[in-house]
Scaffold this active site. Structure first.
Site, mmCIF file in Angstrom:
data_model
loop_
_atom_site.group_PDB
_atom_site.id
_atom_site.type_symbol
_atom_site.label_atom_id
_atom_site.label_comp_id
_atom_site.label_asym_id
_atom_site.label_seq_id
_atom_site.Cartn_x
_atom_site.Cartn_y
_atom_site.Cartn_z
ATOM 1 N N HIS A 121 -9.513 -0.179 3.213
ATOM 2 C CA HIS A 121 -10.233 0.306 4.395
ATOM 3 C C HIS A 121 -11.511 -0.504 4.679
ATOM 4 C CE1 HIS A 121 -7.449 3.640 4.177
ATOM 5 N NE2 HIS A 121 -7.853 3.889 2.956
ATOM 6 N N ASP A 162 -1.393 0.014 5.161
ATOM 7 C CA ASP A 162 -1.868 1.393 5.156
ATOM 8 C C ASP A 162 -1.320 2.154 6.359
ATOM 9 O OD1 ASP A 162 -3.864 3.551 4.212
ATOM 10 O OD2 ASP A 162 -4.483 3.221 6.284
ATOM 11 N N ASP A 213 0.840 -1.191 0.000
ATOM 12 C CA ASP A 213 0.000 0.000 0.000
ATOM 13 C C ASP A 213 0.876 1.242 0.000
ATOM 14 O OD1 ASP A 213 -2.356 1.382 -0.140
ATOM 15 O OD2 ASP A 213 -2.863 1.219 1.983
ATOM 16 N N GLY A 214 0.342 2.337 -0.505
ATOM 17 C CA GLY A 214 1.048 3.607 -0.515
ATOM 18 C C GLY A 214 0.150 4.714 -0.017
ATOM 19 N N ASP A 271 -4.777 -2.643 -2.960
ATOM 20 C CA ASP A 271 -6.034 -1.951 -3.240
ATOM 21 C C ASP A 271 -5.873 -0.977 -4.405
ATOM 22 O OD1 ASP A 271 -4.626 0.187 -2.175
ATOM 23 O OD2 ASP A 271 -5.743 0.240 -0.294
ATOM 24 N N GLU A 283 2.317 3.665 -4.343
ATOM 25 C CA GLU A 283 1.734 2.335 -4.580
ATOM 26 C C GLU A 283 2.700 1.483 -5.403
ATOM 27 O OE1 GLU A 283 -0.942 1.153 -3.304
ATOM 28 O OE2 GLU A 283 -2.409 2.739 -2.953
#
Length: 249
Positions: free
Chosen positions: A133, A143, A13-14, A76, A52
């Site tokens: 999320h 995250d 994740d970024g 995601d 990302e």
């Protein structure tokens, strides 16, 4: 989405505050022999998409070789998944230009991601979409790592046995397809493309002609204009009088 305990699992994740602005990235590698390794980092000026990509390619770069024939990478980012599984082939054929003939954003990172994927062959990477999320432990932890780094905080990255890891990393949701791409109204065509080189401003009717004039020429400038007024604004931004003579091709 069932977890394959006999294959390497990767979560990435970024995050970015400002986009562009300070950013961070986080990755988790879950090895089949019961070892978990967290990775993460900070960039003072970046974008969310770059973070990302960095999270993904750094996770793959951390592997000396593929530990299992199939590796599952959960993200995601539809940008990463569509880019590496669909768009990148067309970009490469067009010399790293998109369908509109413009340079591909983040080309440096895409090239490195492709290199890492090829380096790990013949192992196959299964690119898995996870909605962000929604309480997926691997995604939530990545995250948290990325956001903490983006905010300039110190992060204690875990590297140790699965039994000592405080996150239910194998708890995955039901598999779901990539969300449909958002459809936008067709963009109006450009009014013109302006180039500045050798003190001369030239108006081009298309990007290809503009590119031919500026490519490889140090100090050359170029920009797309959407209207006559836009042309004047571009000339001003280049430090020129808005009434400067523009040569038409």
């Amino acid at each position: 989405m069932s977890a394959d305990l006999n294959s390497l699992m990767i979560f990435t994740d970024g995050a970015c505050t400002g986009n562009p602005g300070p950013g961070g990235w986080g990755s988790i590698l879950v090895f089949p022999k019961g070892h978990v390794q967290e990775l993460g980092g900070y960039n003072p000026e970046t974008t969310n998409n770059r973070m990302e990509l960095v999270a993904t390619l750094r996770a793959l770069a951390a592997l000396e070789e593929a530990p299992t024939p199939v590796m599952y990478l959960y993200t995601d980012s539809t940008y990463v998944i569509r880019g590496i599984t669909q768009w990148v082939w067309g970009w490469k054929k067009r010399g790293w230009k998109n369908a509109e003939g413009q340079p591909v954003s983040n080309q440096d990172l895409w090239e490195e991601l492709v290199r890492q994927v090829n380096r790990l062959k013949p192992a196959k990477i299964e690119w898995k979409y996870v909605r962000g999320h929604t309480g997926v432990p691997g995604n939530e932890r990545c995250d948290a790592i990325a956001v903490a780094f983006a905010n300039g905080k110190k992060v204690r990255l875990y590297d140790g046995p699965l039994l000592g890891y405080g996150h239910a990393i194998h708890d995955l949701p039901e598999e779901e397809p990539l969300p449909e791409m958002r459809t936008h109204e067709k963009k109006p065509p450009a009014f013109s493309y302006l180039s500045l080189y050798g003190g001369t401003v030239t108006r081009h009717l298309n990007w290809a002609d503009c590119e031919r004039r500026v490519k490889g020429r140090s100090g050359a400038k170029f920009k797309k204009a959407m209207s006559q007024q836009d042309e004047s604004a571009i000339l001003i931004s280049w430090g020129l009088d808005p009434k400067t003579t523009v040569i038409g091709e």
